[in-house]
Design a protein around this motif. Structure first.
Motif, PDB file in Angstrom:
ATOM      1  N   GLN A 253     118.619 -47.285  55.277  1.00 33.45           N
ATOM      2  CA  GLN A 253     117.883 -48.538  55.136  1.00 33.45           C
ATOM      3  C   GLN A 253     118.167 -49.460  56.315  1.00 33.45           C
ATOM      4  OE1 GLN A 253     115.535 -49.341  52.680  1.00 33.45           O
ATOM      5  NE2 GLN A 253     115.167 -50.927  54.221  1.00 33.45           N
ATOM      6  N   HIS A 254     119.436 -49.478  56.753  1.00 31.74           N
ATOM      7  CA  HIS A 254     119.810 -50.300  57.911  1.00 31.74           C
ATOM      8  C   HIS A 254     119.032 -49.871  59.155  1.00 31.74           C
ATOM      9  CE1 HIS A 254     122.197 -52.394  60.912  1.00 31.74           C
ATOM     10  NE2 HIS A 254     122.404 -51.242  61.524  1.00 31.74           N
ATOM     11  N   LEU A 255     118.931 -48.560  59.369  1.00 28.13           N
ATOM     12  CA  LEU A 255     118.208 -48.069  60.542  1.00 28.13           C
ATOM     13  C   LEU A 255     116.717 -48.388  60.447  1.00 28.13           C
ATOM     14  CD1 LEU A 255     119.879 -44.588  61.213  1.00 28.13           C
ATOM     15  CD2 LEU A 255     120.386 -46.808  62.240  1.00 28.13           C
ATOM     16  N   CYS A 256     116.157 -48.264  59.238  1.00 29.82           N
ATOM     17  CA  CYS A 256     114.739 -48.602  59.047  1.00 29.82           C
ATOM     18  C   CYS A 256     114.491 -50.072  59.354  1.00 29.82           C
ATOM     19  CB  CYS A 256     114.307 -48.293  57.615  1.00 29.82           C
ATOM     20  SG  CYS A 256     114.099 -46.540  57.253  1.00 29.82           S
ATOM     21  N   ASP A 257     115.386 -50.929  58.876  1.00 31.20           N
ATOM     22  CA  ASP A 257     115.243 -52.366  59.139  1.00 31.20           C
ATOM     23  C   ASP A 257     115.377 -52.656  60.630  1.00 31.20           C
ATOM     24  OD1 ASP A 257     114.997 -52.706  56.427  1.00 31.20           O
ATOM     25  OD2 ASP A 257     117.062 -53.384  56.110  1.00 31.20           O
ATOM     26  N   GLN A 258     116.334 -51.984  61.264  1.00 34.99           N
ATOM     27  CA  GLN A 258     116.555 -52.187  62.701  1.00 34.99           C
ATOM     28  C   GLN A 258     115.315 -51.762  63.490  1.00 34.99           C
ATOM     29  OE1 GLN A 258     119.818 -49.884  64.309  1.00 34.99           O
ATOM     30  NE2 GLN A 258     120.154 -51.304  65.993  1.00 34.99           N
ATOM     31  N   TYR A 259     114.759 -50.621  63.132  1.00 37.97           N
ATOM     32  CA  TYR A 259     113.559 -50.138  63.825  1.00 37.97           C
ATOM     33  C   TYR A 259     112.390 -51.103  63.611  1.00 37.97           C
ATOM     34  CZ  TYR A 259     109.696 -47.095  65.227  1.00 37.97           C
ATOM     35  OH  TYR A 259     108.574 -46.585  65.836  1.00 37.97           O
ATOM     36  N   GLY A 260     112.258 -51.586  62.359  1.00 38.89           N
ATOM     37  CA  GLY A 260     111.159 -52.491  62.045  1.00 38.89           C
ATOM     38  C   GLY A 260     111.231 -53.807  62.785  1.00 38.89           C
ATOM     39  N   GLU A 261     112.445 -54.261  63.110  1.00 36.55           N
ATOM     40  CA  GLU A 261     112.597 -55.508  63.853  1.00 36.55           C
ATOM     41  C   GLU A 261     112.176 -55.365  65.315  1.00 36.55           C
ATOM     42  OE1 GLU A 261     116.668 -56.489  63.345  1.00 36.55           O
ATOM     43  OE2 GLU A 261     116.479 -57.057  61.227  1.00 36.55           O
ATOM     44  N   LEU A 262     112.218 -54.132  65.821  1.00 38.00           N
ATOM     45  CA  LEU A 262     111.919 -53.896  67.245  1.00 38.00           C
ATOM     46  C   LEU A 262     110.496 -53.405  67.482  1.00 38.00           C
ATOM     47  CD1 LEU A 262     115.273 -52.090  68.138  1.00 38.00           C
ATOM     48  CD2 LEU A 262     114.596 -54.393  68.879  1.00 38.00           C
ATOM     49  N   PHE A 263     109.995 -52.616  66.540  1.00 38.30           N
ATOM     50  CA  PHE A 263     108.688 -51.975  66.733  1.00 38.30           C
ATOM     51  C   PHE A 263     107.783 -52.250  65.528  1.00 38.30           C
ATOM     52  CE2 PHE A 263     111.913 -49.484  68.971  1.00 38.30           C
ATOM     53  CZ  PHE A 263     111.434 -49.557  70.267  1.00 38.30           C
ATOM     54  N   PRO A 264     106.473 -52.343  65.819  1.00 41.41           N
ATOM     55  CA  PRO A 264     105.784 -52.027  67.089  1.00 41.41           C
ATOM     56  C   PRO A 264     105.709 -53.178  68.087  1.00 41.41           C
ATOM     57  CG  PRO A 264     104.167 -52.532  65.424  1.00 41.41           C
ATOM     58  CD  PRO A 264     105.503 -52.637  64.747  1.00 41.41           C
ATOM     59  N   SER A 265     106.401 -54.305  67.823  1.00 43.30           N
ATOM     60  CA  SER A 265     106.214 -55.479  68.682  1.00 43.30           C
ATOM     61  C   SER A 265     106.567 -55.204  70.149  1.00 43.30           C
ATOM     62  CB  SER A 265     107.055 -56.653  68.154  1.00 43.30           C
ATOM     63  OG  SER A 265     108.425 -56.312  68.127  1.00 43.30           O
ATOM     64  N   LEU A 266     107.665 -54.472  70.413  1.00 42.41           N
ATOM     65  CA  LEU A 266     108.018 -54.161  71.802  1.00 42.41           C
ATOM     66  C   LEU A 266     106.928 -53.339  72.471  1.00 42.41           C
ATOM     67  CD1 LEU A 266     111.860 -53.339  71.828  1.00 42.41           C
ATOM     68  CD2 LEU A 266     110.683 -55.211  73.019  1.00 42.41           C
ATOM     69  N   CYS A 267     106.355 -52.383  71.758  1.00 42.47           N
ATOM     70  CA  CYS A 267     105.282 -51.544  72.322  1.00 42.47           C
ATOM     71  C   CYS A 267     104.012 -52.364  72.553  1.00 42.47           C
ATOM     72  CB  CYS A 267     104.979 -50.379  71.388  1.00 42.47           C
ATOM     73  SG  CYS A 267     106.364 -49.243  71.167  1.00 42.47           S
ATOM     74  N   ASP A 268     103.728 -53.286  71.636  1.00 45.87           N
ATOM     75  CA  ASP A 268     102.526 -54.124  71.766  1.00 45.87           C
ATOM     76  C   ASP A 268     102.667 -55.111  72.925  1.00 45.87           C
ATOM     77  OD1 ASP A 268     101.447 -52.845  69.600  1.00 45.87           O
ATOM     78  OD2 ASP A 268     102.035 -54.408  68.167  1.00 45.87           O
ATOM     79  N   ASP A 269     103.857 -55.694  73.067  1.00 43.45           N
ATOM     80  CA  ASP A 269     104.049 -56.735  74.085  1.00 43.45           C
ATOM     81  C   ASP A 269     104.328 -56.171  75.469  1.00 43.45           C
ATOM     82  OD1 ASP A 269     103.747 -58.495  72.006  1.00 43.45           O
ATOM     83  OD2 ASP A 269     105.902 -58.859  71.746  1.00 43.45           O
ATOM     84  N   HIS A 270     104.941 -54.974  75.530  1.00 41.76           N
ATOM     85  CA  HIS A 270     105.324 -54.393  76.831  1.00 41.76           C
ATOM     86  C   HIS A 270     105.008 -52.885  76.830  1.00 41.76           C
ATOM     87  CE1 HIS A 270     107.543 -58.145  77.474  1.00 41.76           C
ATOM     88  NE2 HIS A 270     108.064 -57.961  76.262  1.00 41.76           N
ATOM     89  N   PRO A 271     103.741 -52.527  76.739  1.00 40.72           N
ATOM     90  CA  PRO A 271     103.376 -51.102  76.642  1.00 40.72           C
ATOM     91  C   PRO A 271     103.764 -50.283  77.868  1.00 40.72           C
ATOM     92  CG  PRO A 271     101.434 -52.464  77.038  1.00 40.72           C
ATOM     93  CD  PRO A 271     102.555 -53.398  76.748  1.00 40.72           C
ATOM     94  N   ASP A 272     103.897 -50.920  79.024  1.00 42.41           N
ATOM     95  CA  ASP A 272     104.262 -50.177  80.226  1.00 42.41           C
ATOM     96  C   ASP A 272     105.743 -49.799  80.223  1.00 42.41           C
ATOM     97  OD1 ASP A 272     104.747 -52.927  80.309  1.00 42.41           O
ATOM     98  OD2 ASP A 272     104.889 -52.947  82.502  1.00 42.41           O
ATOM     99  N   ILE A 273     106.580 -50.632  79.595  1.00 42.60           N
ATOM    100  CA  ILE A 273     108.017 -50.379  79.534  1.00 42.60           C
ATOM    101  C   ILE A 273     108.384 -49.584  78.286  1.00 42.60           C
ATOM    102  CG2 ILE A 273     110.317 -51.436  79.531  1.00 42.60           C
ATOM    103  CD1 ILE A 273     108.772 -51.854  82.097  1.00 42.60           C
TER     104      ILE A 273
END
Length: 520
Positions: A253-273
């Motif tokens: 659950q901790h890993l799921c929460d951690q992933y959810g806090e980062l994605f997909p926002s990082l991919c949406d905001d910085h798709p090149d990186i």
């Protein structure tokens, strides 16, 4: 306190003689070893060793024994290298005796190595060649070992103090690589993100970088790590009734929460990186398992402890009786990590590392295996509801483990941990004197054992019945879960058996007291 209870001075000094006899060497080493054993007890060993605190220090565990012997060896080598000691011959005789004792520990705890010849190690050989081109030195080869997957095998006979593997800092994967990456300027602006998480994200991308310096390393890594974090629903349900069930559920659950806090926002905001195809949940879980199962803490010359990946060192498997105990500090002269042996390893034998003083539940969760042999760190915490009497003070953290590990099964001990028994005794009757064959004390003792038995009767019932018949044809995670549950049953069964045996011992003494009273 334990040193003093055993009759030792914590500031003990050993005076060397100009000449020595075998009897003097034996007597001197006995004292030094007893002190070193106590000094190198860890928290769990210290808790459980109190059941025989007044008896001679014979032996605590293979790890403790090898660490204690090597600590004495280190002191002798320091004295020898100083050149100021006039009794060099005595130091050498002491050293030879210590090395002989370490060999005896090796001989008593040898694990058979069966190499699987039909498994290809081409990727592993490429990684070794890459390491050698970059300054790595090794006296090990990589092979698939029965029951262990990939392992490191000694190419030649290795002795105490030999360096089995030397890794230059230049090929260690650490936080410095994140600082120079194209993603750091983005990640450093995210509040609360740790360096460990940054390294996870860096690894997810670097794994697919064809021009990476570490491409051969990433290519040699498994596609699946098969740790407890990858357990499916059936395996998790098979753990119901154990603490590992809660641990894995919470970790996932901790890993799921951690992933959810980062994605997909990082991919949406910085798709090149952060390309979306490289940052899926499956890729994130793989990176988490990589760092949990392969990372090591390394002390750098600047005094900072960093979590790192050490290419090639990851092939060293864990054992309860490891060859390598001390590692993880950069040698400033060579600017490298040196993995030196604390006990000998014969040619063709698997060379083992100590991952740490971990329970089987931890090893399953983050490494994906149960260790061979009796793990002294397989403990079960015990929560006791204390009375409201504030005068009862004791260690609030109590635990049990398999009673077969105890050497004292006499009355008032029963193979059970003395701190726990004493805590229960104080709760039951604070004013009684313990360990005396008086009727009131024996009656109190029966209450204590009965209470303990009742506690673990409930624990055993919560584990349920054995329900897996065809283990060979089931999935790896369910099989591992059931093996762990079997281990828990074995531990609890030993505790119940010790309680029953103890009740019989105490009742016999109680009946004898009654008979003596009736005779006047």
């Amino acid at each position: 306190m334990l040193l003093q209870n055993k009759g030792f001075n914590p500031k003990k000094r050993v005076s060397l003689k100009s000449s020595s006899s075998p009897s003097w060497i034996s007597a001197t080493l006995k004292v030094m070893l007893q002190i070193a054993r106590i000094i190198h007890l860890d928290e769990v060993e210290l808790y459980f060793c109190q059941d025989d605190a007044c008896s001679p220090v014979e032996f605590y565990s293979p790890r403790n024994e090898v660490e204690a012997l090597n600590s004495i060896l280190s002191l002798l080598d320091i004295s020898n290298s100083s050149g100021k000691c006039l009794q060099m011959n005595v130091l050498q005789e002491l050293r030879e005796a210590i090395v002989s004792m370490i060999r005896d520990v090796r001989d008593n705890n040898c694990v058979k190595t069966t190499i699987l010849e039909n498994q290809s190690v081409d990727k592993e050989e490429c990684l070794l060649q890459w390491g050698e081109r970059n300054g790595m030195r090794t006296r090990l080869q990589i092979a698939y070992v029965e029951g262990a997957g990939r392992g490191s095998i000694a190419r030649e006979d290795l002795n105490v103090g030999d360096t089995a593997l030397e890794i230059p800092v230049s090929i260690v994967i650490s936080e410095e690589l994140v600082y120079t990456s194209d993603m750091f300027h983005i990640l450093e602006k995210i509040g609360g993100i740790s360096l460990e998480t940054m390294l996870l994200l860096w690894s997810m991308k670097e794994r697919h970088n064809c021009t990476s310096k570490f491409k051969i390393y990433f290519d040699a890594l498994p596609k699946n790590f098969n740790t407890g974090l990858s357990f499916g629903l059936d395996a998790i349900m098979a753990l119901e009734g154990t603490l590992l069930f809660e641990e894995i559920v919470q970790a996932k659950q901790h890993l799921c929460d951690q992933y959810g806090e980062l994605f997909p926002s990082l991919c949406d905001d910085h798709p090149d990186i952060f390309p979306r195809e490289l940052y899926t949940w499956e890729q994130f879980l793989w990176a988490c398992e990589l760092w949990y199962s392969n990372s090591m803490n390394v002390m750098f010359p600047d005094g900072k402890l960093r979590t790192c990946l050490i290419p090639i060192a990851g092939f060293l498997n864990h054992s309860l009786h490891p060859h390598i105990l001390q590692y993880g500090k950069v040698d400033t002269t060579a600017n490298s990590l040196k993995f030196r042996l604390s006990r000998p390893c014969s040619a063709g034998e698997q060379c083992f590392l100590s991952y740490g003083h971990f329970s089987s539940s931890h090893l399953i969760s983050f490494y994906g295996f149960l260790p061979q042999g009796d793990n002294p760190y397989d403990i079960i915490p015990v929560d006791i509801d204390a009375t409201e009497d504030d005068s009862i003070t004791s260690n609030s953290t109590h635990m049990v483990r398999g009673t077969w590990l105890s050497r004292n099964h006499n009355i008032f001990y029963y193979g059970l941990p003395l701190p726990l028994l004493d805590h229960l005794r104080r709760i039951q009757s604070p004013i009684l004197q313990y360990n005396t064959l008086l009727q009131a004390n024996l009656e109190n003792e029966m209450e204590v054992l009965g209470r303990l038995r009742s506690i673990f009767d409930c624990v055993m019932k919560n584990l349920g019945a054995v329900d897996l018949h065809d283990r060979e044809n089931t999935s790896w995670d369910v099989r591992l879960a059931v093996e762990f549950k079997d281990l828990q049953r074995r531990i609890i069964s030993s505790i119940l058996s010790s309680c029953d045996t103890g009740l019989k011992l105490v009742k016999n003494e109680w009946c004898r007291c009654l008979a003596e009273d009736s005779r006047g």
